[in-house]
Design an enzyme around this catalytic site. Structure first.
Site, PDB file in Angstrom:
ATOM      1  N   CYS A   1      45.531   9.761  60.572  1.00  0.00           N
ATOM      2  CA  CYS A   1      45.940   8.886  61.732  1.00  0.00           C
ATOM      3  C   CYS A   1      45.518   7.446  61.385  1.00  0.00           C
ATOM      4  CB  CYS A   1      45.553   9.218  62.924  1.00  0.00           C
ATOM      5  SG  CYS A   1      43.704   9.168  62.950  1.00  0.00           S
TER       6      CYS A   1
ATOM      7  N   CYS B   1      45.013  12.977  66.643  1.00  0.00           N
ATOM      8  CA  CYS B   1      45.492  12.921  65.222  1.00  0.00           C
ATOM      9  C   CYS B   1      45.844  14.610  64.798  1.00  0.00           C
ATOM     10  CB  CYS B   1      44.071  12.694  64.500  1.00  0.00           C
ATOM     11  SG  CYS B   1      44.323  12.806  62.775  1.00  0.00           S
TER      12      CYS B   1
ATOM     13  N   LYS C   1      44.245  45.461  33.911  1.00  0.00           N
ATOM     14  CA  LYS C   1      43.124  44.767  33.990  1.00  0.00           C
ATOM     15  C   LYS C   1      42.531  44.596  35.315  1.00  0.00           C
ATOM     16  CE  LYS C   1      42.261  42.550  29.917  1.00  0.00           C
ATOM     17  NZ  LYS C   1      42.001  41.287  29.604  1.00  0.00           N
TER      18      LYS C   1
ATOM     19  N   GLU D   1      42.781  55.377  29.995  1.00  0.00           N
ATOM     20  CA  GLU D   1      41.222  55.484  29.585  1.00  0.00           C
ATOM     21  C   GLU D   1      40.549  54.038  30.203  1.00  0.00           C
ATOM     22  OE1 GLU D   1      41.788  55.378  25.441  1.00  0.00           O
ATOM     23  OE2 GLU D   1      43.492  56.870  25.737  1.00  0.00           O
TER      24      GLU D   1
ATOM     25  N   ASP E   1      34.607  47.092  27.492  1.00  0.00           N
ATOM     26  CA  ASP E   1      34.545  45.681  27.140  1.00  0.00           C
ATOM     27  C   ASP E   1      33.335  45.322  25.792  1.00  0.00           C
ATOM     28  OD1 ASP E   1      35.073  43.107  27.086  1.00  0.00           O
ATOM     29  OD2 ASP E   1      33.985  42.745  29.084  1.00  0.00           O
TER      30      ASP E   1
ATOM     31  N   CYS F   1      37.237  12.725  62.209  1.00  0.00           N
ATOM     32  CA  CYS F   1      38.206  12.013  63.026  1.00  0.00           C
ATOM     33  C   CYS F   1      38.096  12.014  64.268  1.00  0.00           C
ATOM     34  CB  CYS F   1      39.697  12.059  62.448  1.00  0.00           C
ATOM     35  SG  CYS F   1      40.926  11.277  63.323  1.00  0.00           S
TER      36      CYS F   1
ATOM     37  N   TYR G   1      39.018  55.642  20.541  1.00  0.00           N
ATOM     38  CA  TYR G   1      40.207  55.886  21.420  1.00  0.00           C
ATOM     39  C   TYR G   1      41.514  56.046  20.564  1.00  0.00           C
ATOM     40  CZ  TYR G   1      39.858  50.877  20.794  1.00  0.00           C
ATOM     41  OH  TYR G   1      40.009  49.611  19.945  1.00  0.00           O
TER      42      TYR G   1
ATOM     43  N   CYS H   1      40.655   7.898  58.470  1.00  0.00           N
ATOM     44  CA  CYS H   1      41.167   9.201  58.466  1.00  0.00           C
ATOM     45  C   CYS H   1      42.374   9.120  57.804  1.00  0.00           C
ATOM     46  CB  CYS H   1      41.590   9.770  59.857  1.00  0.00           C
ATOM     47  SG  CYS H   1      42.691  11.080  60.178  1.00  0.00           S
TER      48      CYS H   1
ATOM     49  N   LYS I   1      39.112  50.637  29.833  1.00  0.00           N
ATOM     50  CA  LYS I   1      39.232  49.673  28.810  1.00  0.00           C
ATOM     51  C   LYS I   1      37.643  49.140  28.720  1.00  0.00           C
ATOM     52  CE  LYS I   1      41.757  45.623  26.992  1.00  0.00           C
ATOM     53  NZ  LYS I   1      40.784  44.818  26.653  1.00  0.00           N
TER      54      LYS I   1
HETATM   55  S1  IVH Z   1      44.151  50.916  22.576  1.00  0.00           S
HETATM   56  C1  IVH Z   1      47.745  49.347  20.316  1.00  0.00           C
HETATM   57  N1  IVH Z   1      42.140  51.816  24.074  1.00  0.00           N
HETATM   58  O1  IVH Z   1      41.218  46.553  23.962  1.00  0.00           O
HETATM   59  C2  IVH Z   1      46.234  49.893  20.927  1.00  0.00           C
HETATM   60  N2  IVH Z   1      42.051  49.662  23.292  1.00  0.00           N
HETATM   61  O2  IVH Z   1      43.401  44.502  23.968  1.00  0.00           O
HETATM   62  C3  IVH Z   1      45.155  49.332  20.809  1.00  0.00           C
HETATM   63  N3  IVH Z   1      40.055  48.507  24.015  1.00  0.00           N
HETATM   64  O3  IVH Z   1      41.330  45.508  20.497  1.00  0.00           O
HETATM   65  C4  IVH Z   1      44.099  49.392  21.359  1.00  0.00           C
HETATM   66  N4  IVH Z   1      39.285  50.227  25.168  1.00  0.00           N
HETATM   67  O4  IVH Z   1      39.171  46.180  21.449  1.00  0.00           O
HETATM   68  C5  IVH Z   1      42.550  50.788  23.460  1.00  0.00           C
HETATM   69  N5  IVH Z   1      40.659  53.032  25.570  1.00  0.00           N
HETATM   70  C6  IVH Z   1      41.006  51.703  24.839  1.00  0.00           C
HETATM   71  C7  IVH Z   1      40.269  50.601  24.646  1.00  0.00           C
HETATM   72  C8  IVH Z   1      40.809  49.322  23.962  1.00  0.00           C
HETATM   73  C9  IVH Z   1      39.013  48.862  24.898  1.00  0.00           C
HETATM   74  C10 IVH Z   1      40.004  47.203  23.526  1.00  0.00           C
HETATM   75  C11 IVH Z   1      40.056  47.080  21.983  1.00  0.00           C
HETATM   76  C12 IVH Z   1      41.506  46.464  21.851  1.00  0.00           C
HETATM   77  C13 IVH Z   1      41.699  45.479  23.038  1.00  0.00           C
HETATM   78  C14 IVH Z   1      43.152  45.565  23.122  1.00  0.00           C
END
Ligand code: IVH
Length: 688
Positions: A417, A437, A320, A118, A122, A432, A232, A414, A120
């Site tokens: 040298c 050198c 990441k 999935e 932010d 230099c 998620y 320098c 991640k």
């Molecule tokens: S699963 C134990 N799925 O990432 C599993 N986290 O560092 C817990 N996050 O606190 C998280 N997208 O804020 C999961 N698809 C995703 C996510 C996700 C973002 C964030 C979430 C969590 C942090 C973990």
């Protein structure tokens, strides 16, 4: 394992740093670094603590699952802790994750695990509690155990259903749904525009905007903010049983909870790695920010077996994307001399991970640039790695200055040298002007490490040139202080090649006397001469103490060579060089083991052949002495002959010995070996 002092210091500094950023972020709501930079610091600390577990203290920022709940909101305990995820940055780390899982589960190495992957998101994690399909409460993750009650604010998010859909599937009696609240990039841009118009400080990034908006005391303010959510996962659930993560995602969707349509179910870790690559490409086009992907073992049964560590589950990992910026401190500013003689200041920094590699140096271009950006030694700085391998200092964090920072001053000579530096009128770069050198230095070092000398594989003239240009080495002994992170900052070096070179350098520390002598690059001392000298003296100290005359006694060494060697070793600069090399751990093997077995030792068990007339004693006496000392005397030269002792007018045995490469001793050398003196005085060399 003792914890090295630098490591202790680094850990201390990282903790201070992270605590400071936590404060900026959670208390002041005004972070000064990006989340990626924060993550990089945390990651480094976690790695160090993992390597040196004895350094872990209960108050280390790593020992906290998240942030403390703010005083502003009612605390809400989570029925199941909201864990965090371990980070991975490289393929290797992700492959290890997969292997680790199989090991833990006792599955064969080639077993193909089914994963969900999935994006991640932010943003910030929240938990929503639905009872009989009705939204009862919403909370932030807080420290993972206790969050903040933000129900009223959550309810203002338009995509959050206040009641679950039950058309296809009745909702369970209890559902704790977990997801990420975020703000789209475009919405963030507009929000900031409006804020600036109203004279309010802009948010640093969409994540902070989302967090700030959700943690508003007045829900009507939150309602104005364009927040969104993707679900998620789950916490506690009553009245429904899930078997897989994939089923969780699809079921949440059926109940009307938004899930990310980019999530996938895949077979095997390589497919997950490919997904990461694809997402990295798509990232710029996505309407929201992601900082990587999350890889989760799909089967909940396996998840259960794998369980969790204190902070994170074993069944998931955040793979990441690499941060392109990081924060670190400038320890020193040194000068590098390039091929054109350009003398460039280079910042030596505390190693930090940025854009996928650990870096410890950044180019500062020239003095004008340093002055313009006001970069000082001791400054905390933001560094950026754009296309180039060598990162650049973006700016110093002036608010962090303590007053101990030092302004850098360009020297007028320098650093290699000592020649006076020059600068063209409209130029920013100092040069230099000495044509000898740079190339001479590179040649000297390249010779030292070459195959017949110290034989450091992977350190050819091109790499030497790169190292000198980057200011990493400025003379021969610096080779033995090269760090892996130094190499990683050079073009063409990866993790593996850097480690190989470090290993090769280490391996070269044990060296034969003749190779070492040759490596020093003394005029007229080629491989053969080096071998002759080494054979004669046996150890380096004896050579360092020898006079021109001593060298002249060696057959095959003429006056010019003898003078060159003797004067080289008499020069204090050279003696210091040798000392530095020894201090760096170079061990020079003695050429023959005679030192501790003076007298009988070297003769014992060896076979000797005599040729020519001896001047100090009769040949019969010499033979007797050899026998007395446990040696053997043979009349013909053969492959078992150790030494041929050649007196005046030697015969064919001499030639044969030469042909066969057998060590030929002069009468004096022989006398030295048996502990006799040719002139009645002790001629013992230190070596024999
Ligand atoms: S699963 C134990 N799925 O990432 C599993 N986290 O560092 C817990 N996050 O606190 C998280 N997208 O804020 C999961 N698809 C995703 C996510 C996700 C973002 C964030 C979430 C969590 C942090 C973990």
């Amino acid at each position: 394992m003792a914890v090295p002092k630098e490591v202790q210091e680094r850990i201390k500094r990282l903790r201070e740093e992270i605590d400071y950023h936590n404060y900026r972020y959670y208390v002041l709501d005004s972070p000064v670094i990006s989340d990626e930079e924060y993550d990089a610091l945390m990651q480094e600390l976690l790695e160090l603590e993992e390597r040196y577990p004895e350094t872990i203290t209960p108050d280390s920022p790593t020992q906290r699952v998240g942030a403390p709940p703010s005083e502003k909101f009612k605390p809400v305990p989570h029925s199941i802790p909201m864990l965090s995820l371990d980070d991975a940055f490289t393929r290797a780390e992700v492959l290890e994750f997969d292997i680790r899982i199989k090991k833990f589960l006792g599955l064969p190495d080639d077993f193909v695990i089914e994963y969900t992957v999935e994006p991640k998101m932010d943003g910030l994690a929240v938990e929503l509690v639905y009872e009989d399909g009705v939204l009862k409460s919403g909370s932030t993750r807080g420290d993972g155990i206790t969050g903040e009650d933000v129900t009223a604010n959550i309810r203002t998010i338009k995509s959050v259903p206040l009641r679950l859909i039950s058309r296809n599937l009745p909702p369970p009696s209890l559902l704790e749904a977990r997801g990420e609240v975020y703000m789209e990039k475009e919405a963030f841009r507009r929000l900031n525009q409006e804020r600036e118009k109203r004279g309010q400080p802009p948010f640093a990034n969409p994540r902070n905007a989302a967090a700030g908006s959700l943690r508003q005391l007045d829900p009507s303010v939150t309602a104005q903010r364009p927040l969104d959510i993707y679900f998620y996962g789950i916490g506690l659930v009553k009245g429904h049983l899930f078997k897989t993560q994939w089923e969780i995602l699809s079921t949440l969707k059926k109940w009307g909870l938004r899930t990310n349509p980019m999530a996938r179910k895949l077979q095997g870790i390589r497919a997950a790695i490919n997904y990461h690559e694809k997402m990295a490409e798509k990232r710029p086009e996505l309407p929201y920010e992601i900082d990587g992907i999350v890889i989760k073992v799909n089967s909940l049964e396996l998840q259960h077996k794998l369980g969790s560590k204190t902070r994170s589950p074993r069944w998931a990992i955040a793979y990441k994307f690499e941060a392109a910026q990081a924060i670190t401190r400038i320890r020193d500013i040194i000068l590098s001399v390039g091929r054109t003689g350009a003398v460039t200041p280079v910042a030596i920094m505390e190693p930090v991970r940025v854009g996928g590699v650990t870096v410890s140096r950044a180019t500062l271009h020239n003095q004008d640039e340093i002055r313009r950006k006001d970069i000082r030694i001791g400054d905390w700085v933001i560094i950026r790695r754009a296309g180039d391998v060598i990162p650049e200092v973006v700016k110093p964090l002036k608010e962090r200055r303590t007053g101990a920072e030092k302004v850098f001053q360009m020297p007028d000579r320098c650093p290699v040298c000592g020649h006076r530096l020059e600068k063209g009128e409209d130029e920013a770069v100092w040069r230099c002007p000495n044509p000898d050198c740079f190339p001479r230095l590179v040649k000297r070092i390249a010779h030292f490490v070459s195959k017949p000398a110290m034989d450091i594989e992977g350190l050819g003239p091109k790499v030497v040139e790169q190292l000198v240009t980057a200011g990493i080495i400025r003379d021969i002994p610096d080779i033995y202080h090269i760090q892996k992170s130094d190499l990683l900052s050079l073009e063409g070096f990866g993790e593996r090649s850097a480690q190989n070179l470090i290993d090769a350098i280490e391996a070269s520390k044990k060296v034969s006397l003749s190779r070492f002598l040759f490596a020093l690059g003394i005029r007229h001392v080629g491989e053969v001469t080096a071998q002759l000298i080494a054979d004669h003296f046996g150890n380096l100290d004896a050579i360092m103490d020898a006079s021109e005359e001593d060298f002249l006694t060696i057959k095959g060494i003429g006056p010019e060579v003898a003078k060159s060697i003797a004067s080289w070793f008499q020069d204090t600069k050279n003696r210091k060089l040798v000392q530095k090399l020894r201090d760096s751990g170079i061990v020079i093997q003695e050429q023959f083991a005679t030192k501790d077995e003076r007298g009988h030792g070297p003769v014992k068990g060896r076979s000797f052949v005599f040729t020519g007339t001896l001047s100090s004693m009769a040949r019969s006496r010499a033979k007797e002495l050899v026998k007395e000392m446990g040696g053997r005397v043979m009349s013909t030269v053969g492959k078992n002959t150790d030494y041929v002792v050649a007196g005046k007018n030697p015969g064919s045995k001499y030639l044969k010995a030469q042909e066969m490469g057998i060590t030929i001793l002069t009468e004096d050398q022989f006398l030295n070996m048996i502990g006799e003196s040719s002139q009645g005085e002790t001629q013992e060399k230190k070596s024999v």
